[in-house]
Design a protein around this motif. Structure first.
Motif, PDB file in Angstrom:
ATOM      1  N   SER A   7       0.824  -1.203   0.000  1.00 28.60           N
ATOM      2  CA  SER A   7       0.000   0.000   0.000  1.00 28.60           C
ATOM      3  C   SER A   7       0.865   1.262   0.000  1.00 28.60           C
ATOM      4  CB  SER A   7      -0.929  -0.018   1.216  1.00 28.60           C
ATOM      5  OG  SER A   7      -1.810   1.073   1.170  1.00 28.60           O
TER       6      SER A   7
ATOM      7  N   ASN B  92       1.457   4.089  -3.166  1.00 27.76           N
ATOM      8  CA  ASN B  92       1.375   5.540  -3.007  1.00 27.76           C
ATOM      9  C   ASN B  92       2.617   6.222  -3.564  1.00 27.76           C
ATOM     10  OD1 ASN B  92       0.545   8.188  -1.746  1.00 27.76           O
ATOM     11  ND2 ASN B  92       2.438   7.767  -0.650  1.00 27.76           N
TER      12      ASN B  92
ATOM     13  N   ASP C 244      -5.604  -3.138  -0.970  1.00 32.60           N
ATOM     14  CA  ASP C 244      -6.148  -1.807  -0.703  1.00 32.60           C
ATOM     15  C   ASP C 244      -7.667  -1.746  -0.827  1.00 32.60           C
ATOM     16  OD1 ASP C 244      -3.877  -0.524   0.062  1.00 32.60           O
ATOM     17  OD2 ASP C 244      -3.586   0.577  -1.811  1.00 32.60           O
TER      18      ASP C 244
END
Length: 142
Positions: A9, A13, A28
């Motif tokens: 995750s 990003n 996610d």
């Protein structure tokens, strides 16, 4: 799974926001993941997510795992099935894993295997290197 899911995750990003790389992780979207587990079973949940994401030979699966998966020992079978599917569609496979790297190290195009310094600290050492590698990749401007 576990720390690898959190790392994925965070890496997604950084890859998207900092490096401009299109990236996703199945963990996610908890609604889709749990629906796939419910309907298809845990072992195929990641592979079926990749199918639904239209994984192709233009894509790469990047694995963050301590053990790397092992069907014989029933460890991270969903990861192994996902990598088998990635092989079927000829997607690239990369990873940062610990110990001997398991199935990920066997099939990856590129794989960092974090050496075992102390069996008691395999997980934190591996996860530390995973963060280092994705931050280096995410911050490297091409």
């Amino acid at each position: 799974m576990g720390g690898g899911a959190g790392h994925a995750s965070h890496a997604v990003n950084d890859f998207r926001k900092i490096a401009g790389i299109e990236a996703y992780t199945p963990t996610d979207n908890v609604s889709e993941l749990t629906a796939r587990v419910n309907d298809d079973g845990w072992e195929t949940s990641f592979a079926n997510w990749l199918r639904g994401s239209h994984l192709s030979s233009r894509d790469m699966v990047f694995v963050f795992s301590v053990g790397g998966g092992d069907l014989q020992r029933n460890i991270s079978a969903n990861l192994v099935r996902a990598l088998q599917y990635a092989q079927e569609v000829d997607a690239a496979i990369c990873g940062v894993v610990g110990r001997d790297g398991g199935f990920t190290a066997q099939v990856a195009d590129a794989c960092v295997i974090v050496p075992v310094v102390d069996p008691e600290t395999v997980t934190p050492h591996t996860e530390s290197f995973q963060a280092l590698v994705w931050h280096l990749l995410g911050s490297h401007q091409v």
